[in-house]
Motif scaffolding. Structure first.
Motif, mmCIF file in Angstrom:
data_model
loop_
_atom_site.group_PDB
_atom_site.id
_atom_site.type_symbol
_atom_site.label_atom_id
_atom_site.label_comp_id
_atom_site.label_asym_id
_atom_site.label_seq_id
_atom_site.Cartn_x
_atom_site.Cartn_y
_atom_site.Cartn_z
ATOM 1 N N GLN A 81 -2.722 5.730 8.089
ATOM 2 C CA GLN A 81 -4.277 5.485 7.676
ATOM 3 C C GLN A 81 -4.409 3.985 7.834
ATOM 4 O O GLN A 81 -5.301 3.605 8.854
ATOM 5 N N GLN A 82 -3.287 3.116 7.777
ATOM 6 C CA GLN A 82 -3.548 1.737 8.349
ATOM 7 C C GLN A 82 -3.508 1.538 9.626
ATOM 8 O O GLN A 82 -4.154 0.604 10.143
ATOM 9 N N SER B 234 0.930 4.172 -3.015
ATOM 10 C CA SER B 234 0.978 5.652 -2.690
ATOM 11 C C SER B 234 2.233 6.429 -3.260
ATOM 12 O O SER B 234 1.812 7.333 -3.948
ATOM 13 N N ALA C 147 0.611 -1.288 -0.042
ATOM 14 C CA ALA C 147 -0.038 0.042 -0.022
ATOM 15 C C ALA C 147 0.764 1.121 -0.029
ATOM 16 O O ALA C 147 0.460 2.356 -0.633
ATOM 17 N N MET C 148 1.982 1.201 0.560
ATOM 18 C CA MET C 148 3.011 2.484 0.579
ATOM 19 C C MET C 148 3.502 2.669 -0.794
ATOM 20 O O MET C 148 3.642 3.652 -1.041
ATOM 21 N N GLU D 158 1.930 8.896 5.184
ATOM 22 C CA GLU D 158 0.331 9.197 5.533
ATOM 23 C C GLU D 158 -0.418 7.822 5.292
ATOM 24 O O GLU D 158 -1.425 7.578 5.952
ATOM 25 N N ARG D 159 -0.007 7.103 3.986
ATOM 26 C CA ARG D 159 -0.783 5.796 3.906
ATOM 27 C C ARG D 159 -0.543 4.908 5.071
ATOM 28 O O ARG D 159 -1.618 4.386 5.509
#
Length: 184
Positions: A110-111, A12, A8-9, A106-107
């Motif tokens: 969020q997680q 992003s 996910a990072m 930031e990603r």
């Protein structure tokens, strides 16, 4: 840290880089490894140190400098050149990697369901600014519109890993004893 968080990072990072170069950028699935060596300041690599105050840890992202020269070329609308960058181009590289690394943080926040305020990404010039090994490392390649790729490595030290490890769910409290059936 779960591999899906690193993926996910990197996704992003691809989003931010795509916006900066006005191209479709995709991130390949990352691979994970352990790294016992120290992080060094090397001429062919640009590294950021990203601090996430709300989570109480930091991570390092390393980028291939040659690929970043191509990124700067796209951003400025000029050819990438011979690999040597002038002061202005190096300044653009530092700002670009700081933006990408901050977006990755930031990603992650969020997680983690934690605040993303006060995230800071810097480009250290001294190896002593980096945490000590060992690291969990995640590597991925970002494909920039089929024109070239950017290799990236995320490094999380022991402090970060301890905070990123999934916490086991607490066991439910034992059920209260049931009264015995009344004898007849």
């Amino acid at each position: 840290m779960e591999k899906s968080s690193a993926d996910a990072m990197f996704a992003s990072a691809a989003d931010v880089l795509g916006t900066l170069v006005d191209r479709a950028v995709t991130a390949a699935a990352c691979t994970q490894s352990s790294d016992e060596g120290s992080i060094r300041v090397e001429p062919q690599t640009v590294a950021t140190m990203t601090e996430i105050p709300s989570a109480g840890f930091s991570f390092v992202t390393r980028y291939d400098k040659g690929s970043l020269g191509q990124v700067v070329g796209l951003m400025l609308g000029t050819p990438a050149g011979d690999g040597e960058m002038d002061a202005m181009q190096l300044s653009i590289v530092a700002e670009t990697v700081a933006q990408i690394s901050s977006a990755m943080a930031e990603r992650l926040t969020q997680q983690l369901k934690t605040a993303s305020e006060n995230i800071v990404s810097t480009v250290p010039t001294e190896a002593s600014a980096f945490p000590a090994p060992p690291f969990a490392s995640y590597q991925a390649v970002l494909d920039v519109g089929g024109e070239f790729s950017v290799a990236m490595v995320l490094n999380f030290d022991g402090v970060a890993l301890a905070k990123l490890e999934p916490k086991p769910e607490p066991a439910p409290p034992p059920a209260p004893p049931q009264p015995a059936a009344a004898a007849r």
